[in-house]
Write a protein that holds these residues in place. Structure first.
Motif, PDB file in Angstrom:
ATOM      1  N   GLU A  36       0.859  -1.181   0.000  1.00 20.66           N
ATOM      2  CA  GLU A  36       0.000   0.000   0.000  1.00 20.66           C
ATOM      3  C   GLU A  36       0.897   1.233   0.000  1.00 20.66           C
ATOM      4  OE1 GLU A  36      -3.530  -1.783   2.822  1.00 20.66           O
ATOM      5  OE2 GLU A  36      -1.748  -0.926   3.753  1.00 20.66           O
ATOM      6  N   ASN A  45      -4.449   5.252   1.918  1.00 16.32           N
ATOM      7  CA  ASN A  45      -3.841   4.376   0.917  1.00 16.32           C
ATOM      8  C   ASN A  45      -4.080   4.990  -0.448  1.00 16.32           C
ATOM      9  OD1 ASN A  45      -3.115   2.410   2.797  1.00 16.32           O
ATOM     10  ND2 ASN A  45      -5.063   1.353   2.591  1.00 16.32           N
ATOM     11  N   TYR A  46      -3.033   5.150  -1.223  1.00 16.19           N
ATOM     12  CA  TYR A  46      -3.141   5.766  -2.540  1.00 16.19           C
ATOM     13  C   TYR A  46      -3.140   4.714  -3.637  1.00 16.19           C
ATOM     14  CZ  TYR A  46      -2.171  10.324  -0.494  1.00 16.19           C
ATOM     15  OH  TYR A  46      -2.242  11.473   0.236  1.00 16.19           O
ATOM     16  N   GLN A  47      -3.919   4.989  -4.661  1.00 13.32           N
ATOM     17  CA  GLN A  47      -3.877   4.253  -5.911  1.00 13.32           C
ATOM     18  C   GLN A  47      -3.064   5.102  -6.897  1.00 13.32           C
ATOM     19  OE1 GLN A  47      -5.101   1.122  -6.258  1.00 13.32           O
ATOM     20  NE2 GLN A  47      -5.440   1.367  -4.058  1.00 13.32           N
ATOM     21  N   ASN A  49      -3.690   6.302  -9.760  1.00 17.17           N
ATOM     22  CA  ASN A  49      -4.436   7.388 -10.396  1.00 17.17           C
ATOM     23  C   ASN A  49      -4.739   8.544  -9.444  1.00 17.17           C
ATOM     24  OD1 ASN A  49      -6.350   6.058  -8.860  1.00 17.17           O
ATOM     25  ND2 ASN A  49      -7.916   6.073 -10.452  1.00 17.17           N
ATOM     26  N   GLU A  50      -4.367   8.414  -8.168  1.00 20.04           N
ATOM     27  CA  GLU A  50      -4.538   9.493  -7.198  1.00 20.04           C
ATOM     28  C   GLU A  50      -3.252  10.296  -7.013  1.00 20.04           C
ATOM     29  OE1 GLU A  50      -7.688   8.003  -3.979  1.00 20.04           O
ATOM     30  OE2 GLU A  50      -5.915   6.675  -4.132  1.00 20.04           O
ATOM     31  N   PHE A 102       3.316  -0.281  -9.665  1.00 16.75           N
ATOM     32  CA  PHE A 102       2.607   0.877  -9.126  1.00 16.75           C
ATOM     33  C   PHE A 102       3.175   2.161  -9.724  1.00 16.75           C
ATOM     34  CE2 PHE A 102       1.530   4.211  -6.202  1.00 16.75           C
ATOM     35  CZ  PHE A 102       0.289   3.866  -5.683  1.00 16.75           C
ATOM     36  N   GLU A 105       2.267   3.040 -13.275  1.00 13.01           N
ATOM     37  CA  GLU A 105       0.867   3.420 -13.463  1.00 13.01           C
ATOM     38  C   GLU A 105       0.564   4.847 -13.014  1.00 13.01           C
ATOM     39  OE1 GLU A 105      -1.595   0.421 -11.680  1.00 13.01           O
ATOM     40  OE2 GLU A 105      -0.809  -1.153 -12.979  1.00 13.01           O
TER      41      GLU A 105
END
Length: 118
Positions: A36, A45-47, A49-50, A102, A105
């Motif tokens: 994460e 928690n970041y994805q 796209n954030e 990660f 992306e």
């Protein structure tokens, strides 16, 4: 031949980190054991796209290839800025493929890149 335009440019990781700190960027985004991505002192928690990569700096050791590192200036969707630091090559700070996947992306926005040219 020496390039006079590069004489005063910062060349070390610590110099760039100090300059970023002067601009208020001192927190790190880090991937934990559960893969994460979190901003230091945050529970979010970041994805990918954030987050947005604003600038990338690469550093190579003069005499030791193990001294290779990369620093990314990152901004999240709320405007918080931080950095991701990783050694690259055989000795990444993040073993396995999750970190690399990660990172690939995360979108890149170089419209603010000039602000970080030291």
């Amino acid at each position: 031949m020496e390039n006079p335009e590069n004489i005063d440019r910062m060349t070390t990781l610590s110099q760039v980190m100090n300059k970023l700190n002067e601009r208020g960027i001192h927190r790190e985004f880090r991937m934990n054991e559960s893969c994460e991505m979190k901003l230091e002192n945050s529970e979010k928690n970041y994805q990918p796209n954030e987050l947005i990569i604003l600038k990338t700096y690469r550093f190579e050791g003069d005499s030791n290839p193990d001294d290779n590192a990369v620093l990314y200036v990152i901004k999240d969707t709320a405007g918080n800025r931080g950095m991701i630091i990783d050694s690259y090559g055989a000795d990444s700070n993040y073993p396995g493929e999750d970190f690399d996947k990660f990172l690939r992306e995360i979108p890149i926005d170089d419209s603010e890149e000039e602000e970080y040219n030291f």
